[in-house]
Design an enzyme around this catalytic site. Structure first.
Site, PDB file in Angstrom:
ATOM      1  N   TYR A 145       0.840  -1.214   0.000  1.00  0.00           N
ATOM      2  CA  TYR A 145       0.000   0.000   0.000  1.00  0.00           C
ATOM      3  C   TYR A 145       0.871   1.259   0.000  1.00  0.00           C
ATOM      4  CZ  TYR A 145      -2.688   3.828   2.049  1.00  0.00           C
ATOM      5  OH  TYR A 145      -3.224   5.067   2.302  1.00  0.00           O
TER       6      TYR A 145
HETATM    7  N1  LIG Z   1      -8.271   6.493   6.181  1.00  0.00           N
HETATM    8  C1  LIG Z   1      -6.987   6.602   6.469  1.00  0.00           C
HETATM    9  O1  LIG Z   1      -6.564   6.277   7.580  1.00  0.00           O
HETATM   10  C2  LIG Z   1      -6.006   7.163   5.453  1.00  0.00           C
HETATM   11  C3  LIG Z   1      -4.722   7.557   5.890  1.00  0.00           C
HETATM   12  C4  LIG Z   1      -3.832   8.059   4.962  1.00  0.00           C
HETATM   13  C5  LIG Z   1      -4.201   8.177   3.616  1.00  0.00           C
HETATM   14  N2  LIG Z   1      -5.449   7.767   3.230  1.00  0.00           N
HETATM   15  C6  LIG Z   1      -5.809   7.880   1.815  1.00  0.00           C
HETATM   16  O2  LIG Z   1      -6.977   8.684   1.710  1.00  0.00           O
HETATM   17  C7  LIG Z   1      -7.791   8.254   0.630  1.00  0.00           C
HETATM   18  C8  LIG Z   1      -9.209   8.049   1.096  1.00  0.00           C
HETATM   19  O3  LIG Z   1      -9.224   7.123   2.164  1.00  0.00           O
HETATM   20  P1  LIG Z   1     -10.599   6.668   2.837  1.00  0.00           P
HETATM   21  O4  LIG Z   1     -10.292   6.225   4.212  1.00  0.00           O
HETATM   22  O5  LIG Z   1     -11.644   7.698   2.616  1.00  0.00           O
HETATM   23  O6  LIG Z   1     -10.919   5.375   1.975  1.00  0.00           O
HETATM   24  P2  LIG Z   1     -12.334   4.827   1.494  1.00  0.00           P
HETATM   25  O7  LIG Z   1     -12.103   3.385   1.155  1.00  0.00           O
HETATM   26  O8  LIG Z   1     -13.382   5.145   2.480  1.00  0.00           O
HETATM   27  O9  LIG Z   1     -12.599   5.667   0.178  1.00  0.00           O
HETATM   28  C9  LIG Z   1     -11.977   5.408  -1.047  1.00  0.00           C
HETATM   29  C10 LIG Z   1     -13.020   5.545  -2.138  1.00  0.00           C
HETATM   30  O10 LIG Z   1     -12.403   5.311  -3.397  1.00  0.00           O
HETATM   31  C11 LIG Z   1     -13.251   4.495  -4.182  1.00  0.00           C
HETATM   32  N3  LIG Z   1     -12.417   3.783  -5.151  1.00  0.00           N
HETATM   33  C12 LIG Z   1     -11.365   2.957  -4.913  1.00  0.00           C
HETATM   34  N4  LIG Z   1     -10.868   2.507  -6.073  1.00  0.00           N
HETATM   35  C13 LIG Z   1     -11.606   3.076  -7.070  1.00  0.00           C
HETATM   36  C14 LIG Z   1     -11.592   2.972  -8.482  1.00  0.00           C
HETATM   37  N5  LIG Z   1     -10.714   2.186  -9.130  1.00  0.00           N
HETATM   38  N6  LIG Z   1     -12.490   3.690  -9.193  1.00  0.00           N
HETATM   39  C15 LIG Z   1     -13.401   4.479  -8.552  1.00  0.00           C
HETATM   40  N7  LIG Z   1     -13.463   4.606  -7.224  1.00  0.00           N
HETATM   41  C16 LIG Z   1     -12.588   3.889  -6.488  1.00  0.00           C
HETATM   42  C17 LIG Z   1     -13.933   3.572  -3.166  1.00  0.00           C
HETATM   43  O11 LIG Z   1     -15.126   2.989  -3.640  1.00  0.00           O
HETATM   44  C18 LIG Z   1     -14.160   4.542  -2.001  1.00  0.00           C
HETATM   45  O12 LIG Z   1     -15.405   5.202  -2.122  1.00  0.00           O
HETATM   46  C19 LIG Z   1      -7.121   6.994   0.076  1.00  0.00           C
HETATM   47  O13 LIG Z   1      -6.356   7.350  -1.049  1.00  0.00           O
HETATM   48  C20 LIG Z   1      -6.212   6.543   1.200  1.00  0.00           C
HETATM   49  O14 LIG Z   1      -5.078   5.870   0.714  1.00  0.00           O
HETATM   50  C21 LIG Z   1      -6.350   7.284   4.118  1.00  0.00           C
END
Ligand SMILES: NC(=O)c1ccc[n+]([C@@H]2O[C@H](COP(=O)([O-])OP(=O)(O)OC[C@H]3O[C@@H](n4cnc5c(N)ncnc54)[C@H](O)[C@@H]3O)[C@@H](O)[C@H]2O)c1
Length: 328
Positions: A145
């Site tokens: 990741y």
């Molecule tokens: N939540 C955390 O702790 C955290 C920490 C650091 C970074 N991030 C980053 O923040 C971003 C959002 O995280 P989150 O917690 O809201 O995740 P989440 O899983 O709730 O949201 C991600 C969204 O992206 C959509 N998605 C994924 N692949 C896709 C594709 N190929 N086409 C269309 N849609 C797609 C999913 O359906 C989902 O709605 C991510 O990039 C994650 O890596 C999250």
């Protein structure tokens, strides 16, 4: 009358994207979401336009973006984002997170989208040599990741260097909490994050897992820098406003509170906020979990002229308020 600027939220149907959509709307923007609902629920929103497309598919993404029309900027939240799962199915992580980024970059050039904000992560730092971690620290992820976040940064930086569009990576530390006002919170399946699992344990009277208690930290449990998701959303709004105003910005910013809390300290804080004892089940440490991740937020404070407002207790309270009305 001046039209409100439209912003595309790729993956905006998820936890952080959805929170940011509400914050953008409050700030006078019009968020439009593109999502394939792979890790979030279809129909979760009534508030915004939501288009269905798999961002790893160039044609589907192109169709969706063309349907939306001219926009002021794009925020790329879409990713598979569970560290343990990324060891089980690394190929899916590399494909999903990199193809989606490559397609969005190419289409930003084709459609003239001028600003690209990228959801990066403290996972790019792996096990850091020193803490707090500044943006200049070496990048070497400790999970597939984390690799995808470094690779996506490299890819987008190349477009920035070529002058194709403005790029800024927001390296989130540990987002937590909910926005009960909008009935919006963290609902991953499976849920691997500490605070949601802690609250679920409290609601269901079940033990919460403590993954590793022999780390090189004062109490042996991992230390993380938790930031309220509403503060994180506000950081997006501020960054976007500055980029739109033509301010010179660095290529990346840590987004955290600059304050570490160990897993055991978070459990104690939750017991205090909820007025309830939480049972702990000791489990082995998880692959890819660094002992301590705390942001150096000097650059964030300076560049955004901003500091997060909400405390760890606020994160626990808000997750509790939202989740206890959601979980039956
Ligand atoms: N939540 C955390 O702790 C955290 C920490 C650091 C970074 N991030 C980053 O923040 C971003 C959002 O995280 P989150 O917690 O809201 O995740 P989440 O899983 O709730 O949201 C991600 C969204 O992206 C959509 N998605 C994924 N692949 C896709 C594709 N190929 N086409 C269309 N849609 C797609 C999913 O359906 C989902 O709605 C991510 O990039 C994650 O890596 C999250």
């Amino acid at each position: 009358m001046k039209k409100s600027p439209m912003i595309v939220l790729a993956g905006g149907n998820g936890y952080i994207g959805g929170t940011t959509a509400f914050a953008l709307q409050e700030a006078g923007f019009v968020p439009v979401i593109i999502d394939n609902f792979s890790t979030s629920k279809k129909g979760a929103f009534n508030d915004f336009e939501v288009l269905e497309a798999d961002l790893t598919d160039f044609s589907q993404t192109q169709r969706a973006l063309k349907k939306i029309g001219p926009v002021a900027g794009l925020i790329h939240f879409a990713a598979k984002a569970l560290v343990p799962e990324s060891f089980e199915i690394p190929g899916l992580y590399y494909k999903n997170n990199l193809l989606s980024t490559a397609n969005l970059a190419e289409l930003s050039v084709e459609l003239g989208i001028p600003i690209f904000l990228h959801s990066s992560s403290c996972a790019v730092y792996g096990v850091p040599k020193s803490v707090p971690i500044s943006e200049n620290s070496e990048l070497h992820a400790s999970s597939p990741y984390g690799d995808t976040k470094i690779m996506a940064e490299i890819l987008l930086d190349r477009y920035r260097q070529m002058g194709k569009f403005k790029v800024l990576h927001l390296r989130y530390f540990n987002p937590a909490g909910a926005w009960p006002k909008y009935d919006w919170g963290e609902a991953h399946d499976p849920e691997t994050h500490l605070i949601p699992n802690l609250i679920l344990s409290a609601i269901k009277n079940q033990p919460v897992s403590l993954f590793g208690d022999q780390y090189s930290t004062p109490d042996g449990s991992c230390i993380r820098d938790f930031i309220h998701v509403v503060d994180l959303a506000e950081a997006h709004v501020k960054t976007l406003q500055m980029l739109l105003a033509g301010k010179a910005m660095p290529p990346c910013l840590n987004i955290g509170r600059g304050e570490g809390s160990s897993v055991l300290q978070v459990i104690q804080a939750a017991e205090k906020v909820l007025g309830k004892k939480i049972q702990v089940k000791k489990e082995p440490g998880r692959a890819g979990d660094p002992p301590e991740l705390v942001a150096d937020v000097t650059l964030m404070n300076k560049v955004l002229d901003w500091t997060p407002r909400k405390s760890l207790s606020n994160m626990i309270e808000d997750d509790w308020t939202w989740r206890s009305s959601t979980v039956k």
